[in-house]
Design a protein around this motif. Structure first.
Motif, PDB file in Angstrom:
ATOM      1  N   LYS A 144      35.135  13.202  -8.208  1.00 16.04           N
ATOM      2  CA  LYS A 144      35.515  12.803  -6.848  1.00 16.04           C
ATOM      3  C   LYS A 144      35.174  11.328  -6.599  1.00 16.04           C
ATOM      4  O   LYS A 144      34.050  10.899  -6.867  1.00 16.04           O
ATOM      5  CB  LYS A 144      34.785  13.675  -5.822  1.00 16.04           C
ATOM      6  N   THR A 146      34.972   8.411  -3.782  1.00 11.74           N
ATOM      7  CA  THR A 146      34.919   8.153  -2.341  1.00 11.74           C
ATOM      8  C   THR A 146      35.435   6.753  -2.071  1.00 11.74           C
ATOM      9  O   THR A 146      34.873   5.772  -2.560  1.00 11.74           O
ATOM     10  CB  THR A 146      33.470   8.274  -1.826  1.00 11.74           C
ATOM     11  N   SER A 147      36.509   6.661  -1.315  1.00 16.42           N
ATOM     12  CA  SER A 147      37.047   5.329  -1.036  1.00 16.42           C
ATOM     13  C   SER A 147      36.281   4.679   0.107  1.00 16.42           C
ATOM     14  O   SER A 147      35.819   5.362   1.023  1.00 16.42           O
ATOM     15  CB  SER A 147      38.541   5.424  -0.714  1.00 16.42           C
ATOM     16  N   VAL A 158      33.916   4.690  -4.897  1.00 15.25           N
ATOM     17  CA  VAL A 158      32.636   4.911  -5.585  1.00 15.25           C
ATOM     18  C   VAL A 158      32.607   6.355  -6.090  1.00 15.25           C
ATOM     19  O   VAL A 158      32.915   7.283  -5.345  1.00 15.25           O
ATOM     20  CB  VAL A 158      31.449   4.657  -4.634  1.00 15.25           C
ATOM     21  N   LEU A 160      30.157   9.232  -7.848  1.00 15.78           N
ATOM     22  CA  LEU A 160      28.771   9.566  -8.151  1.00 15.78           C
ATOM     23  C   LEU A 160      28.709  10.241  -9.514  1.00 15.78           C
ATOM     24  O   LEU A 160      29.479  11.158  -9.797  1.00 15.78           O
ATOM     25  CB  LEU A 160      28.207  10.509  -7.087  1.00 15.78           C
ATOM     26  N   LYS A 165      25.865   5.280  -9.020  1.00 14.86           N
ATOM     27  CA  LYS A 165      27.051   5.060  -8.190  1.00 14.86           C
ATOM     28  C   LYS A 165      27.974   4.112  -8.933  1.00 14.86           C
ATOM     29  O   LYS A 165      27.647   2.957  -9.141  1.00 14.86           O
ATOM     30  CB  LYS A 165      26.656   4.477  -6.833  1.00 14.86           C
TER      31      LYS A 165
ATOM     32  N   GLU B  29      36.187  11.959   3.914  1.00  9.42           N
ATOM     33  CA  GLU B  29      35.003  11.201   3.544  1.00  9.42           C
ATOM     34  C   GLU B  29      33.947  11.426   4.622  1.00  9.42           C
ATOM     35  O   GLU B  29      34.269  11.638   5.792  1.00  9.42           O
ATOM     36  CB  GLU B  29      35.307   9.694   3.438  1.00  9.42           C
ATOM     37  N   SER B 137      24.771   6.237   0.443  1.00  8.99           N
ATOM     38  CA  SER B 137      23.669   7.057  -0.054  1.00  8.99           C
ATOM     39  C   SER B 137      24.222   8.296  -0.750  1.00  8.99           C
ATOM     40  O   SER B 137      25.227   8.867  -0.322  1.00  8.99           O
ATOM     41  CB  SER B 137      22.776   7.471   1.118  1.00  8.99           C
ATOM     42  N   ASN B 138      23.535   8.664  -1.817  1.00 10.22           N
ATOM     43  CA  ASN B 138      23.927   9.870  -2.550  1.00 10.22           C
ATOM     44  C   ASN B 138      23.231  11.060  -1.907  1.00 10.22           C
ATOM     45  O   ASN B 138      22.022  11.226  -2.022  1.00 10.22           O
ATOM     46  CB  ASN B 138      23.506   9.722  -4.016  1.00 10.22           C
ATOM     47  N   GLU B 142      27.117  14.024  -2.856  1.00 13.28           N
ATOM     48  CA  GLU B 142      28.241  13.522  -2.063  1.00 13.28           C
ATOM     49  C   GLU B 142      27.859  12.144  -1.527  1.00 13.28           C
ATOM     50  O   GLU B 142      26.724  11.954  -1.088  1.00 13.28           O
ATOM     51  CB  GLU B 142      28.527  14.478  -0.910  1.00 13.28           C
ATOM     52  N   LEU B 143      28.817  11.239  -1.567  1.00 10.17           N
ATOM     53  CA  LEU B 143      28.519   9.883  -1.113  1.00 10.17           C
ATOM     54  C   LEU B 143      28.647   9.807   0.400  1.00 10.17           C
ATOM     55  O   LEU B 143      29.685  10.135   0.966  1.00 10.17           O
ATOM     56  CB  LEU B 143      29.464   8.870  -1.760  1.00 10.17           C
TER      57      LEU B 143
END
Lengths: 262, 164
Positions: A144, A146-147, A158, A160, A165, B29, B137-138, B142-143
């Motif tokens: 996944k 993340t934009s 990014v 994970l 990151k 997101e 942050s992780n 999940e970001l």
């Protein structure tokens, strides 16, 4: 293969030829030696390990900082020449300084510029790119992403990976923005992230092709990369770009696209 | 552990401030805003459009007799508009001494984050919206994108909002 994808690959191939061909290139067949074969199987085994550890997600991992100081962090001491005599007579000497006009990343001598070296080849939208194995930080499966808003369009987002990151680059969009249309975008099937050295940057790749041991003469080196600092050279047999990873990291870090120096 | 080492450890813990963040979703997101800036979270109610309002303003709502301007967060973040659902919320926040609402797809939870768990966002991109990101942050794989609400609007835009 769909007609549009085949056409797209043909376009990419032509594009690559235009991009890479500065003068006639003598295509030589790469002759594998016994040593090459050994090295190749060793690298393949290493790459298998890289992929294999992607499956181990739930285990706790302990990392230790290296106690060894990398050689390039060790300050060298130089004996300064005695210039006191010269400094006593500065009269009427006008010194003019000029700021550097370019913002090209400073490139240091590459370790792979001596002797044979290994390179990983990967595909993006029908285009083959190569990375010196010594500057390959790792290979991850695409997960996944993340934009983040406000980033350049080639900055995919990014991803994970454990505690890491990863800044993911849409390689096709970065390398050939002028060819990147909706058709090309929809045909892309990114599967891997090629990590650039020890940085957080990773290039998206559709397929991993091979690892090959290259001799110095099998690459047309580009030693004055004023316009394309990201291009270390051209692999003659495969007619593909060998990436200058350090320069590429520098460009990505400053948010520059491929046409920055045009 | 020696006294000296314990003292050093305590100092490090003291510097590692824990902050609470209200998380919300936009286009799948997850974003976080400082809980200290959040006044309340409202279910979606009709937002009255204001003729001649800037594009980033969706309209106004009546919050117990007070007029609150609602910002189009999706547009602000460069995202495509989407339909209102049962999960749509208006988060009423205070920033730059003004109370405004931000429309979000859903509100998730309040999370605790240590300062050491927050990383800078990649420093690329000159677009205006890049400055909204305070850090990342992780969070359990999940970001979480932490938003700096003060940067959500420019000084001129904050001044413009005072007119409403």
């Amino acid at each position: 293969m769909s007609k549009s994808l085949a056409a797209s690959k043909k376009v990419m191939k032509n594009y690559l030829s235009e991009l890479l061909t500065e003068e006639p290139i003598v295509i030589e067949k790469i002759v594998g030696t016994t040593k090459d074969v050994d090295d190749k199987s060793r690298v393949e085994a290493l790459l298998k390990n890289v992929n294999a550890d992607l499956d181990v997600a739930a285990h706790e991992i302990t990392t230790h900082k290296s106690l060894v100081t990398p050689a390039h962090f060790i300050k060298e001491e130089f004996a300064l020449p005695d210039t006191s005599g010269q400094l006593k007579s500065p009269d009427k000497t006008i010194l003019t300084t000029h700021k550097s006009q370019g913002n090209n990343p400073v490139s240091s001598p590459k370790s792979y510029r001596q002797g044979d070296f290994q390179a990983l080849f990967f595909n993006v939208a029908g285009l083959t790119l190569a990375v010196p194995l010594i500057e390959l930080g790792g290979i991850h499966n695409v997960d996944k992403i993340t934009s983040l808003m406000g980033k350049p369009n080639w900055f995919k987002g990014v991803m994970l990976h454990r505690a890491e990151k990863i800044n993911v680059v849409d390689t096709a969009l970065w390398v050939m923005p002028e060819k990147y249309d909706e058709t090309l975008k929809n045909s892309l099937n990114y599967q891997y992230i090629i990590m650039l050295n020890n940085s957080r940057w990773g290039l998206m790749a559709e397929n991993l092709v091979d690892t090959v041991v290259l001799k110095q003469e099998e690459v047309k080196w580009i030693d004055s990369p004023s316009k394309r600092p990201w291009l270390a050279g051209l692999v003659k047999e495969k007619m593909c770009a060998l990436l200058d990873i350090e320069a590429l990291i520098a460009l990505l870090s400053e948010g520059s696209g491929i046409n920055q120096f045009d | 552990m020696s006294d000296e080492r314990r003292s050093t450890s305590n100092k490090a813990d003291a510097n590692d401030e824990v902050l609470q963040w209200v998380t919300f979703k936009l286009e799948n997101e997850v974003y976080g805003i400082n809980v200290m800036q959040v006044q309340e979270v409202l279910r979606y109610s009709e937002i009255a459009p204001v003729p001649g309002a800037p594009l980033y303003v969706l309209g106004i709502i009546n919050l117990r007799g007070n007029v609150v301007t609602v910002i189009d967060t999706r547009a602000r973040f460069g995202l495509e508009p989407c339909d209102v659902t049962d999960n749509t919320r208006v988060v009423v926040i205070e920033s730059e001494k003004q109370v405004i609402g931000i429309l979000v797809d859903s509100v998730a939870e309040v999370v605790y984050l240590k300062a050491s768990e927050i990383d800078d966002a990649p420093n690329v991109g000159n677009e205006e919206s890049a400055q909204f990101i305070q850090g990342v942050s992780n969070r359990e794989g999940e970001l979480l994108i932490l938003v700096d609400l003060d940067q959500l609007l420019s000084d001129d835009e904050w001044d413009e909002l005072k007119q409403f």
